[in-house]
Design a protein around this motif. Structure first.
Motif, PDB file in Angstrom:
ATOM      1  N   ARG A  89       3.569   7.212 -11.532  1.00  0.00           N
ATOM      2  CA  ARG A  89       2.272   7.364 -12.204  1.00  0.00           C
ATOM      3  C   ARG A  89       2.251   8.599 -13.093  1.00  0.00           C
ATOM      4  O   ARG A  89       1.818   8.548 -14.254  1.00  0.00           O
ATOM      5  CB  ARG A  89       1.150   7.474 -11.165  1.00  0.00           C
ATOM      6  CG  ARG A  89       0.764   6.186 -10.480  1.00  0.00           C
ATOM      7  CD  ARG A  89      -0.424   6.441  -9.572  1.00  0.00           C
ATOM      8  NE  ARG A  89      -0.904   5.207  -8.953  1.00  0.00           N
ATOM      9  CZ  ARG A  89      -2.014   5.129  -8.226  1.00  0.00           C
ATOM     10  NH1 ARG A  89      -2.749   6.215  -8.052  1.00  0.00           N
ATOM     11  NH2 ARG A  89      -2.392   3.984  -7.691  1.00  0.00           N
ATOM     12  N   ALA A 122      -9.855   0.868  -6.588  1.00  0.00           N
ATOM     13  CA  ALA A 122      -8.407   0.656  -6.730  1.00  0.00           C
ATOM     14  C   ALA A 122      -7.898  -0.369  -5.729  1.00  0.00           C
ATOM     15  O   ALA A 122      -6.992  -1.165  -6.035  1.00  0.00           O
ATOM     16  CB  ALA A 122      -7.673   1.982  -6.555  1.00  0.00           C
ATOM     17  N   THR A 123      -8.481  -0.392  -4.534  1.00  0.00           N
ATOM     18  CA  THR A 123      -8.049  -1.354  -3.510  1.00  0.00           C
ATOM     19  C   THR A 123      -8.326  -2.777  -3.964  1.00  0.00           C
ATOM     20  O   THR A 123      -7.472  -3.670  -3.805  1.00  0.00           O
ATOM     21  CB  THR A 123      -8.781  -1.076  -2.189  1.00  0.00           C
ATOM     22  OG1 THR A 123      -8.522   0.266  -1.774  1.00  0.00           O
ATOM     23  CG2 THR A 123      -8.308  -2.034  -1.111  1.00  0.00           C
ATOM     24  N   ALA A 126      -5.895  -3.681  -6.810  1.00  0.00           N
ATOM     25  CA  ALA A 126      -4.551  -3.921  -6.290  1.00  0.00           C
ATOM     26  C   ALA A 126      -4.485  -5.259  -5.556  1.00  0.00           C
ATOM     27  O   ALA A 126      -3.516  -6.011  -5.708  1.00  0.00           O
ATOM     28  CB  ALA A 126      -4.150  -2.789  -5.350  1.00  0.00           C
ATOM     29  N   LEU A 130      -2.017  -8.293  -6.554  1.00  0.00           N
ATOM     30  CA  LEU A 130      -0.969  -8.653  -5.590  1.00  0.00           C
ATOM     31  C   LEU A 130      -1.122 -10.076  -5.057  1.00  0.00           C
ATOM     32  O   LEU A 130      -0.201 -10.585  -4.419  1.00  0.00           O
ATOM     33  CB  LEU A 130      -0.985  -7.669  -4.421  1.00  0.00           C
ATOM     34  CG  LEU A 130      -0.562  -6.236  -4.761  1.00  0.00           C
ATOM     35  CD1 LEU A 130      -0.724  -5.325  -3.552  1.00  0.00           C
ATOM     36  CD2 LEU A 130       0.877  -6.200  -5.258  1.00  0.00           C
ATOM     37  N   ILE A 152       5.113  -4.628  -5.332  1.00  0.00           N
ATOM     38  CA  ILE A 152       3.963  -3.876  -4.829  1.00  0.00           C
ATOM     39  C   ILE A 152       3.976  -2.449  -5.368  1.00  0.00           C
ATOM     40  O   ILE A 152       2.942  -1.921  -5.812  1.00  0.00           O
ATOM     41  CB  ILE A 152       3.964  -3.876  -3.286  1.00  0.00           C
ATOM     42  CG1 ILE A 152       3.717  -5.303  -2.764  1.00  0.00           C
ATOM     43  CG2 ILE A 152       2.898  -2.926  -2.751  1.00  0.00           C
ATOM     44  CD1 ILE A 152       3.810  -5.420  -1.247  1.00  0.00           C
ATOM     45  N   THR A 155       3.082  -2.315  -9.013  1.00  0.00           N
ATOM     46  CA  THR A 155       1.657  -2.636  -9.191  1.00  0.00           C
ATOM     47  C   THR A 155       0.792  -1.424  -8.883  1.00  0.00           C
ATOM     48  O   THR A 155      -0.154  -1.108  -9.618  1.00  0.00           O
ATOM     49  CB  THR A 155       1.253  -3.801  -8.280  1.00  0.00           C
ATOM     50  OG1 THR A 155       2.032  -4.963  -8.614  1.00  0.00           O
ATOM     51  CG2 THR A 155      -0.223  -4.135  -8.455  1.00  0.00           C
ATOM     52  N   LEU A 156       1.128  -0.713  -7.808  1.00  0.00           N
ATOM     53  CA  LEU A 156       0.366   0.484  -7.451  1.00  0.00           C
ATOM     54  C   LEU A 156       0.555   1.588  -8.485  1.00  0.00           C
ATOM     55  O   LEU A 156      -0.352   2.402  -8.699  1.00  0.00           O
ATOM     56  CB  LEU A 156       0.788   0.982  -6.064  1.00  0.00           C
ATOM     57  CG  LEU A 156       0.531   0.034  -4.889  1.00  0.00           C
ATOM     58  CD1 LEU A 156       0.799   0.749  -3.567  1.00  0.00           C
ATOM     59  CD2 LEU A 156      -0.891  -0.515  -4.911  1.00  0.00           C
ATOM     60  N   ILE A 159      -1.801   0.484 -11.725  1.00  0.00           N
ATOM     61  CA  ILE A 159      -3.262   0.561 -11.654  1.00  0.00           C
ATOM     62  C   ILE A 159      -3.778   1.996 -11.702  1.00  0.00           C
ATOM     63  O   ILE A 159      -4.963   2.218 -11.959  1.00  0.00           O
ATOM     64  CB  ILE A 159      -3.802  -0.133 -10.383  1.00  0.00           C
ATOM     65  CG1 ILE A 159      -3.300   0.590  -9.127  1.00  0.00           C
ATOM     66  CG2 ILE A 159      -3.431  -1.598 -10.371  1.00  0.00           C
ATOM     67  CD1 ILE A 159      -3.880   0.012  -7.860  1.00  0.00           C
ATOM     68  N   LEU A 221      -4.345   4.297  -0.546  1.00  0.00           N
ATOM     69  CA  LEU A 221      -4.270   2.950  -1.104  1.00  0.00           C
ATOM     70  C   LEU A 221      -3.222   2.112  -0.381  1.00  0.00           C
ATOM     71  O   LEU A 221      -3.422   0.908  -0.152  1.00  0.00           O
ATOM     72  CB  LEU A 221      -3.941   3.033  -2.601  1.00  0.00           C
ATOM     73  CG  LEU A 221      -3.896   1.713  -3.371  1.00  0.00           C
ATOM     74  CD1 LEU A 221      -5.224   0.979  -3.269  1.00  0.00           C
ATOM     75  CD2 LEU A 221      -3.551   1.967  -4.837  1.00  0.00           C
ATOM     76  N   ILE A 225      -4.092  -1.636   1.329  1.00  0.00           N
ATOM     77  CA  ILE A 225      -3.464  -2.915   0.987  1.00  0.00           C
ATOM     78  C   ILE A 225      -2.632  -3.448   2.149  1.00  0.00           C
ATOM     79  O   ILE A 225      -2.426  -4.666   2.264  1.00  0.00           O
ATOM     80  CB  ILE A 225      -2.606  -2.806  -0.290  1.00  0.00           C
ATOM     81  CG1 ILE A 225      -1.417  -1.873  -0.070  1.00  0.00           C
ATOM     82  CG2 ILE A 225      -3.437  -2.360  -1.463  1.00  0.00           C
ATOM     83  CD1 ILE A 225      -0.423  -1.937  -1.209  1.00  0.00           C
TER      84      ILE A 225
END
Length: 306
Positions: A89, A122-123, A126, A130, A152, A155-156, A159, A221, A225
């Motif tokens: 990130r 964010a959850t 995600a 997913l 995964i 993807t995290l 976002i 997070l 998930i």
């Protein structure tokens, strides 16, 4: 700055707590980890979870596996994955954020698009992204087990980029309005020179705070998930796959949640310590505006005016 950090009680406490967690995990895993390869499927399903006792202070999980050993062995995979996602990130956001800040007047319209990410949890975001894993070819996922973890993780990473690059961009744009940077522009400094020599050093403290804050957000997070069914290696997968035991065998969840909370606490103490030291440095720098040289300059200007 390093000496000031170690003088800060919060930072020292957070560092000590983090060191105890990592050292305890490494020591226990290396010398006392239970050999799980000798447990057969029959023994695994025959041995039911047992509550805490003298032999197993934190109880056992399915198969009679000691929870203390099992959870501590997952410490480094948890932290490694969180660091990988956070570093991804930050790397992408720093590159895009600096460009965004340098061209803020032209790209300011992107704020309208990015602001939407501040209001979407964010959850939830995600989880929606997913869901695509459930529609993929099952045989492909079974033949490529690492694909799920990479999907995964990326993807995290994705976002968290929009809001983070906006924050870095605004900090960069704000730093560009400092007087000393205006002076560097007058002297013919290029944008690259100004960015590397002036902007980055002026906001590096905030970048450190962003990294530590993102690390805490990523760990949280990961927990969310995993509870929603997208298991990833480490404590979060263990908690997510056993949360239903909360009403039957609560000790199975207690120890990993305790360690997770201690890890978040240590990172929070480190972050607050860094913020306190940085704020103190800022307050100390403010009087330099009225230093002897500055006062002398102001008095000269006053004399000339008179």
């Amino acid at each position: 700055m390093i000496k000031q950090l170690f003088k800060n009680a919060g930072f020292t406490a957070g560092l000590l707590l983090l060191t105890v967690i990592l050292a305890g995990s490494a020591f226990n895993t290396h010398f006392f980890k239970e050999d799980l390869q000798n447990i057969s499927n029959e023994e695994y399903y025959a041995n039911k979870p047992e509550p805490p006792s003298t032999e197993h202070p934190f109880g056992t999980s399915q198969g009679g596996i000691d929870l203390f050993d099992l959870v501590l062995s997952q410490t480094f995979p948890t932290i490694k994955l969180a660091l990988f996602i956070t570093a991804g990130r930050m790397t992408i956001s720093l590159f895009m954020g600096f460009l965004y800040g340098l061209q803020y007047r032209k790209l300011k319209w992107l704020d309208l698009f990015i602001e939407g990410f501040h209001f979407v949890p964010a959850t939830l975001l995600a989880f929606l992204l997913l869901l695509g894993l459930n529609f993929m070819n099952f045989e492909f996922i079974m033949e490529n087990p690492e694909f799920r973890w990479y999907f995964i993780a990326y993807t995290l990473i994705a976002i968290g980029i929009p809001t983070l690059l906006q924050l870095i961009g605004k900090e960069t744009n704000l730093a560009l309005h400092n007087e000393f940077i205006e002076g560097a522009k007058v002297l013919g400094g290029s944008r690259t020179h100004i960015l590397v020599k002036h902007v980055i050093p002026s906001i590096r403290g905030k970048i450190i705070l962003m990294f530590s804050g993102q690390l805490i957000a990523v760990l949280t997070l990961m927990m969310h998930i995993s509870i929603l069914g997208f298991y990833i290696p480490g404590w979060t997968a263990f908690i997510g796959s056993n949360y239903y035991e909360l009403m039957v065998s609560p000790w199975i969840i207690f120890f990993p949640v305790l360690l997770f909370a201690l890890l978040i606490t240590s990172l929070t103490l480190l972050t607050n310590g860094i913020r306190t030291v940085l704020d103190g440095d800022y307050q100390k720098r403010r009087p330099t505006l009225l230093s002897s040289s500055s006062i002398r300059t102001l008095s000269i200007k006053k004399d000339l005016t008179l």
